[in-house]
Scaffold this motif. Structure first.
Motif, mmCIF file in Angstrom:
data_model
loop_
_atom_site.group_PDB
_atom_site.id
_atom_site.type_symbol
_atom_site.label_atom_id
_atom_site.label_comp_id
_atom_site.label_asym_id
_atom_site.label_seq_id
_atom_site.Cartn_x
_atom_site.Cartn_y
_atom_site.Cartn_z
ATOM 1 N N ASP A 263 -2.543 14.551 -17.600
ATOM 2 C CA ASP A 263 -2.516 14.040 -18.967
ATOM 3 C C ASP A 263 -1.879 15.004 -19.947
ATOM 4 O O ASP A 263 -1.474 14.602 -21.045
ATOM 5 C CB ASP A 263 -3.938 13.686 -19.428
ATOM 6 N N HIS A 264 -1.762 16.277 -19.597
ATOM 7 C CA HIS A 264 -1.101 17.254 -20.450
ATOM 8 C C HIS A 264 0.284 17.625 -19.919
ATOM 9 O O HIS A 264 0.840 18.654 -20.307
ATOM 10 C CB HIS A 264 -1.957 18.503 -20.611
ATOM 11 N N GLY A 265 0.821 16.796 -19.030
ATOM 12 C CA GLY A 265 2.168 17.022 -18.538
ATOM 13 C C GLY A 265 2.199 17.737 -17.205
ATOM 14 O O GLY A 265 1.179 17.955 -16.546
ATOM 15 N N ASN A 266 3.429 18.090 -16.797
ATOM 16 C CA ASN A 266 3.623 18.750 -15.511
ATOM 17 C C ASN A 266 2.943 20.106 -15.456
ATOM 18 O O ASN A 266 2.763 20.784 -16.470
ATOM 19 C CB ASN A 266 5.112 18.949 -15.237
ATOM 20 N N SER A 267 2.589 20.503 -14.253
ATOM 21 C CA SER A 267 2.151 21.869 -14.019
ATOM 22 C C SER A 267 3.370 22.792 -14.047
ATOM 23 O O SER A 267 4.502 22.333 -14.245
ATOM 24 C CB SER A 267 1.469 21.954 -12.655
ATOM 25 N N THR A 268 3.142 24.078 -13.873
ATOM 26 C CA THR A 268 4.246 25.032 -13.844
ATOM 27 C C THR A 268 4.153 25.917 -12.610
ATOM 28 O O THR A 268 3.074 26.102 -12.025
ATOM 29 C CB THR A 268 4.265 25.921 -15.100
ATOM 30 N N ILE A 269 5.309 26.458 -12.225
ATOM 31 C CA ILE A 269 5.410 27.415 -11.122
ATOM 32 C C ILE A 269 6.179 28.618 -11.646
ATOM 33 O O ILE A 269 7.252 28.457 -12.237
ATOM 34 C CB ILE A 269 6.140 26.800 -9.915
ATOM 35 N N ASP A 270 5.647 29.799 -11.458
ATOM 36 C CA ASP A 270 6.320 30.993 -11.946
ATOM 37 C C ASP A 270 7.705 31.117 -11.319
ATOM 38 O O ASP A 270 7.865 31.004 -10.086
ATOM 39 C CB ASP A 270 5.501 32.247 -11.617
ATOM 40 N N GLY A 271 8.731 31.332 -12.152
ATOM 41 C CA GLY A 271 10.081 31.533 -11.653
ATOM 42 C C GLY A 271 10.770 30.280 -11.181
ATOM 43 O O GLY A 271 11.809 30.356 -10.499
ATOM 44 N N ALA A 272 10.202 29.127 -11.526
ATOM 45 C CA ALA A 272 10.763 27.865 -11.049
ATOM 46 C C ALA A 272 10.654 26.797 -12.130
ATOM 47 O O ALA A 272 9.934 26.969 -13.121
ATOM 48 C CB ALA A 272 10.046 27.402 -9.780
ATOM 49 N N THR A 273 11.360 25.695 -11.936
ATOM 50 C CA THR A 273 11.270 24.530 -12.813
ATOM 51 C C THR A 273 10.740 23.357 -12.010
ATOM 52 O O THR A 273 11.326 22.981 -10.986
ATOM 53 C CB THR A 273 12.648 24.170 -13.398
ATOM 54 N N VAL A 274 9.613 22.817 -12.449
ATOM 55 C CA VAL A 274 9.054 21.637 -11.780
ATOM 56 C C VAL A 274 9.833 20.411 -12.227
ATOM 57 O O VAL A 274 9.921 20.126 -13.425
ATOM 58 C CB VAL A 274 7.560 21.482 -12.116
ATOM 59 N N TRP A 275 10.407 19.691 -11.267
ATOM 60 C CA TRP A 275 11.159 18.475 -11.582
ATOM 61 C C TRP A 275 10.208 17.316 -11.851
ATOM 62 O O TRP A 275 10.336 16.605 -12.830
ATOM 63 C CB TRP A 275 12.104 18.123 -10.432
ATOM 64 N N TYR A 276 9.284 17.119 -10.921
ATOM 65 C CA TYR A 276 8.306 16.040 -11.094
ATOM 66 C C TYR A 276 7.209 16.193 -10.049
ATOM 67 O O TYR A 276 7.353 16.931 -9.065
ATOM 68 C CB TYR A 276 8.953 14.660 -10.992
ATOM 69 N N HIS A 277 6.120 15.451 -10.286
ATOM 70 C CA HIS A 277 5.029 15.346 -9.321
ATOM 71 C C HIS A 277 4.999 13.923 -8.795
ATOM 72 O O HIS A 277 4.912 12.965 -9.561
ATOM 73 C CB HIS A 277 3.685 15.664 -9.963
ATOM 74 N N ALA A 278 5.062 13.771 -7.484
ATOM 75 C CA ALA A 278 4.822 12.487 -6.831
ATOM 76 C C ALA A 278 3.380 12.474 -6.321
ATOM 77 O O ALA A 278 2.628 13.430 -6.541
ATOM 78 C CB ALA A 278 5.812 12.296 -5.686
ATOM 79 N N ASP A 279 2.983 11.402 -5.658
ATOM 80 C CA ASP A 279 1.589 11.302 -5.231
ATOM 81 C C ASP A 279 1.136 12.520 -4.435
ATOM 82 O O ASP A 279 0.084 13.096 -4.704
ATOM 83 C CB ASP A 279 1.386 10.043 -4.379
ATOM 84 N N GLU A 280 1.931 12.901 -3.419
ATOM 85 C CA GLU A 280 1.541 14.016 -2.552
ATOM 86 C C GLU A 280 2.515 15.185 -2.601
ATOM 87 O O GLU A 280 2.455 16.069 -1.748
ATOM 88 C CB GLU A 280 1.429 13.536 -1.093
ATOM 89 N N HIS A 281 3.409 15.202 -3.574
ATOM 90 C CA HIS A 281 4.427 16.254 -3.599
ATOM 91 C C HIS A 281 4.669 16.802 -5.004
ATOM 92 O O HIS A 281 4.559 16.067 -5.990
ATOM 93 C CB HIS A 281 5.767 15.722 -3.059
ATOM 94 N N THR A 282 5.008 18.075 -5.062
ATOM 95 C CA THR A 282 5.566 18.700 -6.250
ATOM 96 C C THR A 282 6.994 19.123 -5.895
ATOM 97 O O THR A 282 7.194 19.880 -4.929
ATOM 98 C CB THR A 282 4.741 19.919 -6.681
ATOM 99 N N VAL A 283 7.959 18.634 -6.658
ATOM 100 C CA VAL A 283 9.370 18.928 -6.396
ATOM 101 C C VAL A 283 9.859 19.903 -7.462
ATOM 102 O O VAL A 283 9.659 19.670 -8.663
ATOM 103 C CB VAL A 283 10.208 17.633 -6.406
#
Length: 335
Positions: A263-283
């Motif tokens: 509800d507050h948007g995508n998560s983050t990964i240090d040193g990376a850009t999260v494209w999107y979250h699918a049901d079972e995947h983070t791309v």
């Protein structure tokens, strides 16, 4: 065991960061001036750590959370900081934990009637201080307090949650003061010793409540971090890279919408850009030309909202410097 050996998705807690967060909050809100909100972490083991630091009064959002805290021996002073009209569920709570001190928020004749019929002994009058959710009209608080007392309930005071101001970036202090002025006026009409409210986002700005209802500060998330509340991120979601597309420049890891509060948007990964979250995947892709991870590599994801993220898991893996030192059940999940 190292956290890299855990099956994924796995929620991991940095114990040193958690303890530092508890110590920092406790320095400003010692003992029962802090009423930790269990809805944020949903674990009686984490609650026990807070109690060990002197914070022995808790609040919760669901009857199940309250019952679990009481069953774990944490029933010294429990507040259901939410309205409930389910008499059966409230009565089961009271009957199951007769020695616990249970207080329930009320904001209407119906919630007062439900509390009295269930055998609840004490209430707080919940007042609307500007967030359009629960809470009575401020000018109705005194009448409701009288109604509660006539029903045999002890009225401990008032509560009011300025949730709409938790991440306010324009004159937060002034707006919190205005909201609390409303609550204090209602308290004058209600009476009692308790003025309960506030949260992680206003812990430095709310100087009017007698107890602070904060929970997210323990584990933290990127939404509160962006607001500059001043606590360290202690919770991350450990994932495994399951696919890499070198031509397209992305990788996919094995946890997504079903493992994260969104509800507050995508998560983050240090040193990376999260494209999107699918049901079972983070791309995601890597920043600044860094090499993509390999299949089987682990990646840590920082949730944007801690509360709904925790509620989707069964345990918290506790570590110090990457070494797993404990596993805490998320035993307050569900309704």
């Amino acid at each position: 065991m190292r956290i890299e050996e855990l099956p994924t998705p796995a929620l991991v807690v940095d114990l040193d960061a958690l303890d530092a967060n508890i110590a920092r909050m406790g320095a400003a809100w010692p003992g029962t001036k802090l009423r930790p909100h269990a809805k944020a972490f949903k674990s009686t083991a984490l609650a026990q750590r807070l109690a060990g630091a002197g914070h022995t009064a808790f609040c919760a959002a669901t009857v199940r959370e309250l019952a679990g805290l009481a069953a774990a021996g944490l029933g010294t002073d429990l507040l259901l900081a939410n309205e409930c009209v389910d008499r059966g569920r409230l009565k089961a709570l009271v009957d199951h934990v007769p020695d616990a001190r249970v207080t329930v928020a009320v904001d209407s004749p119906e919630t007062i009637e439900a509390a009295a019929a269930a055998g609840v002994r004490e209430v707080l009058v919940d007042v609307d201080v500007g967030m359009p959710r629960c809470g009575c009209r401020p000018d109705d608080a005194g009448r409701l307090a009288d109604l509660a007392r006539s029903a045999g309930l002890g009225v401990r005071g008032v509560m009011g949650y300025e949730g709409h101001l938790m991440t306010e970036d324009v004159d937060q202090a002034g707006k919190v003061e205005e909201a609390m002025a409303v609550l204090l006026d209602a308290h004058d009409a209600v009476g009692g010793d308790v003025v309960s409210g506030g949260g992680t986002g206003t812990w430095k700005k709310n100087h009017w409540v007698t107890e602070l209802q904060a929970g997210s500060f323990t584990l933290m998330d990127t939404h509160y971090e962006a607001a500059g509340v001043g606590f360290a991120k202690a919770l991350s979601l450990l994932l495994t890279v399951v696919s890499v597309n070198g031509t397209g420049g992305w990788a996919a890891a094995d946890g997504g919408l079903k493992a994260l509060g969104m509800d507050h948007g995508n998560s983050t990964i240090d040193g990376a850009t999260v494209w999107y979250h699918a049901d079972e995947h983070t791309v995601f892709s890597m920043d600044d030309g860094a090499a993509l991870p390999r299949v089987g590599d682990r990646v840590g994801v920082w949730p944007a909202h801690v509360d709904p993220t925790v509620s989707q898991h069964e345990q918290l893996w506790v570590h110090q410097a990457g070494e797993v030192v404990d596993c805490w059940p998320i035993d307050l999940r569900g309704w």
